[in-house]
Scaffold this active site. Structure first.
Site, PDB file in Angstrom:
ATOM      1  CG  ASP A  37      -2.103   0.922   1.097  1.00 29.42           C
ATOM      2  OD1 ASP A  37      -3.235   0.408   1.028  1.00 29.42           O
ATOM      3  OD2 ASP A  37      -1.910   2.158   1.046  1.00 29.42           O
ATOM      4  CG  ASP A  48       2.991   4.557  -6.403  1.00 25.22           C
ATOM      5  OD1 ASP A  48       1.915   4.069  -6.810  1.00 25.22           O
ATOM      6  OD2 ASP A  48       3.432   5.661  -6.784  1.00 25.22           O
ATOM      7  CB  VAL A  49       0.116  -0.653  -7.284  1.00 27.72           C
ATOM      8  CG1 VAL A  49       0.054  -1.448  -5.994  1.00 27.72           C
ATOM      9  CG2 VAL A  49      -1.062   0.307  -7.420  1.00 27.72           C
ATOM     10  CE1 TYR A 136     -12.763   3.534  -9.073  1.00 30.78           C
ATOM     11  CE2 TYR A 136     -14.970   2.927  -9.775  1.00 30.78           C
ATOM     12  CZ  TYR A 136     -13.903   2.755  -8.922  1.00 30.78           C
ATOM     13  OH  TYR A 136     -13.954   1.812  -7.925  1.00 30.78           O
ATOM     14  CE  LYS A 140     -11.752  -0.077  -9.817  1.00 32.73           C
ATOM     15  NZ  LYS A 140     -10.852  -0.963  -9.068  1.00 32.73           N
ATOM     16  CB  THR A 171     -14.318   1.570   1.840  1.00 32.41           C
ATOM     17  OG1 THR A 171     -14.433   2.247   0.574  1.00 32.41           O
ATOM     18  CG2 THR A 171     -14.685   0.106   1.670  1.00 32.41           C
TER      19      THR A 171
HETATM   20  P1  NAD Z   1     -10.013   2.647   0.221  1.00 30.58           P
HETATM   21  O1  NAD Z   1      -9.749   4.057  -0.177  1.00 30.58           O
HETATM   22  O2  NAD Z   1     -10.581   2.376   1.569  1.00 30.58           O
HETATM   23  O3  NAD Z   1      -8.696   1.752   0.039  1.00 30.58           O
HETATM   24  C1  NAD Z   1      -7.858   1.879  -1.072  1.00 30.58           C
HETATM   25  C2  NAD Z   1      -6.432   1.595  -0.635  1.00 30.58           C
HETATM   26  O4  NAD Z   1      -5.606   1.652  -1.821  1.00 30.58           O
HETATM   27  C3  NAD Z   1      -5.872   2.632   0.364  1.00 30.58           C
HETATM   28  O5  NAD Z   1      -5.270   1.961   1.464  1.00 30.58           O
HETATM   29  C4  NAD Z   1      -4.834   3.381  -0.461  1.00 30.58           C
HETATM   30  O6  NAD Z   1      -3.735   3.853   0.315  1.00 30.58           O
HETATM   31  C5  NAD Z   1      -4.409   2.310  -1.453  1.00 30.58           C
HETATM   32  N1  NAD Z   1      -3.784   2.897  -2.644  1.00 30.58           N
HETATM   33  C6  NAD Z   1      -4.230   3.933  -3.398  1.00 30.58           C
HETATM   34  N2  NAD Z   1      -3.349   4.212  -4.361  1.00 30.58           N
HETATM   35  C7  NAD Z   1      -2.316   3.347  -4.216  1.00 30.58           C
HETATM   36  C8  NAD Z   1      -1.091   3.165  -4.904  1.00 30.58           C
HETATM   37  N3  NAD Z   1      -0.739   3.939  -5.942  1.00 30.58           N
HETATM   38  N4  NAD Z   1      -0.276   2.158  -4.487  1.00 30.58           N
HETATM   39  C9  NAD Z   1      -0.606   1.386  -3.439  1.00 30.58           C
HETATM   40  N5  NAD Z   1      -1.743   1.534  -2.735  1.00 30.58           N
HETATM   41  C10 NAD Z   1      -2.584   2.510  -3.128  1.00 30.58           C
HETATM   42  O7  NAD Z   1     -11.000   2.101  -0.922  1.00 30.58           O
HETATM   43  P2  NAD Z   1     -11.794   0.712  -1.112  1.00 30.58           P
HETATM   44  O8  NAD Z   1     -13.214   1.069  -1.303  1.00 30.58           O
HETATM   45  O9  NAD Z   1     -11.390  -0.322  -0.124  1.00 30.58           O
HETATM   46  O10 NAD Z   1     -11.241   0.312  -2.562  1.00 30.58           O
HETATM   47  C11 NAD Z   1     -10.597  -0.924  -2.829  1.00 30.58           C
HETATM   48  C12 NAD Z   1     -10.822  -1.271  -4.293  1.00 30.58           C
HETATM   49  O11 NAD Z   1     -12.209  -1.520  -4.492  1.00 30.58           O
HETATM   50  C13 NAD Z   1     -10.448  -0.140  -5.268  1.00 30.58           C
HETATM   51  O12 NAD Z   1      -9.860  -0.707  -6.425  1.00 30.58           O
HETATM   52  C14 NAD Z   1     -11.790   0.451  -5.622  1.00 30.58           C
HETATM   53  O13 NAD Z   1     -11.759   1.070  -6.869  1.00 30.58           O
HETATM   54  C15 NAD Z   1     -12.657  -0.795  -5.621  1.00 30.58           C
HETATM   55  N6  NAD Z   1     -14.082  -0.572  -5.490  1.00 30.58           N
HETATM   56  C16 NAD Z   1     -14.571   0.140  -4.447  1.00 30.58           C
HETATM   57  C17 NAD Z   1     -15.934   0.344  -4.365  1.00 30.58           C
HETATM   58  C18 NAD Z   1     -16.533   1.137  -3.256  1.00 30.58           C
HETATM   59  O14 NAD Z   1     -17.731   1.493  -3.376  1.00 30.58           O
HETATM   60  N7  NAD Z   1     -15.826   1.437  -2.172  1.00 30.58           N
HETATM   61  C19 NAD Z   1     -16.787  -0.198  -5.346  1.00 30.58           C
HETATM   62  C20 NAD Z   1     -16.243  -0.934  -6.388  1.00 30.58           C
HETATM   63  C21 NAD Z   1     -14.878  -1.124  -6.455  1.00 30.58           C
END
Ligand code: NAD
Length: 233
Positions: A37, A48-49, A136, A140, A171
């Site tokens: 992360d 950093d991914v 976005y 996706k 989240t």
């Molecule tokens: P979140 O913001 O709680 O967690 C995301 C995490 O990714 C954070 O810890 C952040 O530090 C990390 N991150 C961001 N950029 C990064 C980078 N460049 N390198 C490494 N780490 C990085 O969000 P979440 O809701 O848990 O999201 C997780 C995944 O689920 C994401 O891909 C998001 O797009 C997807 N998603 C979320 C939702 C939603 O409604 N929350 C819906 C569909 C998909």
């Protein structure tokens, strides 16, 4: 996956939300978990991914990997395409789509060694168009296509590749926008026929289940977990 008693997982985005919950549930099940992360955490250095050098350095610290969970992601803003800052467009693609590719690419030898599994996170946003979310949505939809491409290429190595496509999940990603007044929780809930948001726990549980028996015949699937959002009303 092998029958080694201790299995190893890499969870990107594991410092928050769905990724954090995946890491917690895997550890509870006895897995060894490396969190990648950008926020870092107590045990693991920041990764950093979007930066291949950062991902490759983290991969060098591991050997066999049974499971890669690609949960790192960013939402970006809510402007229409005509008003979108090109730098933000590039950053969302770099983290969500290219980041997923980077981690799969760097861990391929480790996954091959264990006949492992990759579970990615796509989104309903890649299926149902929402105004102001093109960056976005494209990222996706790309994750869904990358999932099928990798599944096709890596099946011969015994590596399965899957994705989930969640609806809205409670989240930080969503809570920040609710607090800022950009999103309304009641309206978001009403978009789902089940009339609520998902919890990170239930999305993580589904992702982990896909990695294990009895789902060993599944690969290339993008599994909707959306409370019915894509069914229409
Ligand atoms: P979140 O913001 O709680 O967690 C995301 C995490 O990714 C954070 O810890 C952040 O530090 C990390 N991150 C961001 N950029 C990064 C980078 N460049 N390198 C490494 N780490 C990085 O969000 P979440 O809701 O848990 O999201 C997780 C995944 O689920 C994401 O891909 C998001 O797009 C997807 N998603 C979320 C939702 C939603 O409604 N929350 C819906 C569909 C998909």
């Amino acid at each position: 996956m092998t029958n080694d008693p201790i299995k190893t997982a890499v969870v990107t985005g594991g410092a928050s939300g769905i990724g954090q919950e995946c890491a917690r549930q895997l550890r509870e099940d006895g897995w060894r978990v490396a969190v990648w992360d950008r926020a870092g955490n107590g045990d693991d250095p920041a990764v950093d991914v979007a930066d291949y050098a950062s991902v490759a350095a983290a991969a060098r610290r591991l050997d066999g990997v049974d499971l890669l969970v690609n949960a790192a992601g960013i939402a970006g803003g809510r402007e229409p395409v005509a008003e979108k800052d090109p730098a933000e467009w590039a950053q969302v693609l770099a983290v969500n789509l290219t980041g997923t590719f980077h981690c799969a690419h760097a861990l391929y030898p480790h996954l091959k060694a264990r006949r492992g599994v990759v579970v990615n996170i796509a989104s309903v946003a890649g299926i149902t168009m929402m105004k102001g979310r093109a960056h976005y949505a494209v990222s996706k939809a790309g994750v869904a296509t990358l999932t099928r491409s990798l599944a096709n290429e890596w099946a011969a190595d015994g590596i399965r590749v899957l994705a989930v496509a969640p609806g809205y999940v409670k989240t930080q990603m969503i809570e920040r926008s609710i607090e800022a007044g950009e999103l309304d929780e009641g309206k978001l809930a009403a978009m789902h026929p089940l009339n609520r948001l998902a919890s990170p726990q239930e999305i993580a549980a589904a992702m982990i289940a896909l990695a294990k028996p009895p789902f060993l015949f599944m690969t290339g699937s993008v599994v909707l977990i959306d409370g019915g959002l894509t069914l229409g009303k």
